[in-house]
Design an enzyme around this catalytic site. Sequence first.
Site, PDB file in Angstrom:
ATOM      1  N   SER A  55       0.940  -1.187   0.508  1.00  0.00           N
ATOM      2  CA  SER A  55       0.032  -0.211  -0.137  1.00  0.00           C
ATOM      3  C   SER A  55       0.864   1.396  -0.395  1.00  0.00           C
ATOM      4  O   SER A  55       2.275   0.846   0.192  1.00  0.00           O
ATOM      5  CB  SER A  55      -0.693  -0.065   1.087  1.00  0.00           C
ATOM      6  OG  SER A  55      -0.884   0.347   2.336  1.00  0.00           O
ATOM      7  N   HIS A  73       0.373 -10.314  -5.831  1.00  0.00           N
ATOM      8  CA  HIS A  73       0.594  -9.692  -6.272  1.00  0.00           C
ATOM      9  C   HIS A  73       0.743  -8.616  -6.175  1.00  0.00           C
ATOM     10  O   HIS A  73       1.200  -7.200  -6.184  1.00  0.00           O
ATOM     11  CB  HIS A  73       0.132  -9.719  -8.064  1.00  0.00           C
ATOM     12  CG  HIS A  73      -1.645  -8.322  -7.262  1.00  0.00           C
ATOM     13  ND1 HIS A  73      -2.099  -9.659  -6.549  1.00  0.00           N
ATOM     14  CD2 HIS A  73      -2.182  -8.454  -8.084  1.00  0.00           C
ATOM     15  CE1 HIS A  73      -3.489  -8.855  -6.177  1.00  0.00           C
ATOM     16  NE2 HIS A  73      -3.741  -7.701  -7.045  1.00  0.00           N
TER      17      HIS A  73
END
Length: 414
Positions: free
Chosen positions: A296, A321
């Site tokens: 993130s 991923h």
Amino acid sequence: MEASINKNYQTINGVRVWGEPDAGALSQAQTCAETGRVIQSLLMADHHKGYSQPIGGVVVYDEQISPSGVGYDIGCGNKAVRTNLMASDVLPRISEVMDQIARSISFGVGRVNNERVDHELFDDPDWAVYREIGQQEHDKLFALARAQLGTVGSGNHFVDLFEETETGRLWIGNHFGSRGFGHRTASGFINLAAGREFFAKAPGEKMDQPPVLLELGHELGEMYYRAMQLAGRYAYAGRDYVMDQVLSILGTEADFEVHNHHNYAWREMHNGRDTIVVRKGATPSAPGQLGFIGGSMGDISVIVRGKDTEENRDSFYSTVHGAGRVMSRTEAAGKMNWRTRKRTGGKITTTQMNQAVHAFGVELRGAGTDESPFVYRKLQTVLDAHRNTIDVMHVLRPIGVCMAGANEFDPYKD
């Protein structure tokens, strides 16, 4: 080959699951396992629900391919490059650099590039697939592809600057796919598979519906396979173009790069058998293969390398991923009224997001609370679940993040 004595996955109703099982994604993976000639269905540790095939899901087929499994953002993936700069060279002017990235690169759904991009891709013989469907279909998709090459889109698509924690070197990373061209290609072939016109308006789609399958060796399956490969090359070209723009803004060059898809179908040999491996939100991890896995905006990203282990073979050479969502966009940001352009509800405030990102030392441009650090797992958690299949080669800490604006409408389902 290394031994994998203590395997990190469990098998639930025939599905191999890494990490903590999510009931909704597991149900979708089981539906995929029961539809068509499936060799194996798997969930990576970052899995969560997607359209038809879960994100973080891998389905291995015998001579079948799934347009819904690959998804609407065909060829979505990541590119990362290491530059010949140190992060300390850029940090004093990071605000100015991020402003320039936000101005120079087109973010958002439906956006077109301010400059016409010529590329050898537009002479690719596989454009003939669309002529076989119809001249109108070819012309519309060709024009859309030309207009959008080198644009980034919205959702979780980004252009980031990173500091390599081991050396202080500056890295650039980006994440996006084949844009409207890929979306319309996916929609069109799903329509054709159902006997509808390519550009027909599809009936309401359900998240948990079985995958759409096409036979390789049959005309429609072969046409989709060629179109998917073309959309994948288009995604690579777009990420290359954007990366070159950022390198130019920084006045530097790349001395190392990693580039891979994670929404795609590959023809691969496994256990002596020819297979089609459909990875949706899953990164290939063959022994020695490099991959860029993003976290993130308030977490690390990594460069990984596939291990030569029994467990990696059991994963059909697949890994995560990203960190994986734990909160939906609506839950995080609230429900959007597209007429008034206002949101109501939502668990995460802009203030909370900005405080978290600032505390992590990130210069942020764009993005909404639906992409805040609070809606994702910690990347290290999902990496730990795959420690028998991948090695972490480089740890990257974000110093600049650029995404589409907070209230961009995003029609892409994956």
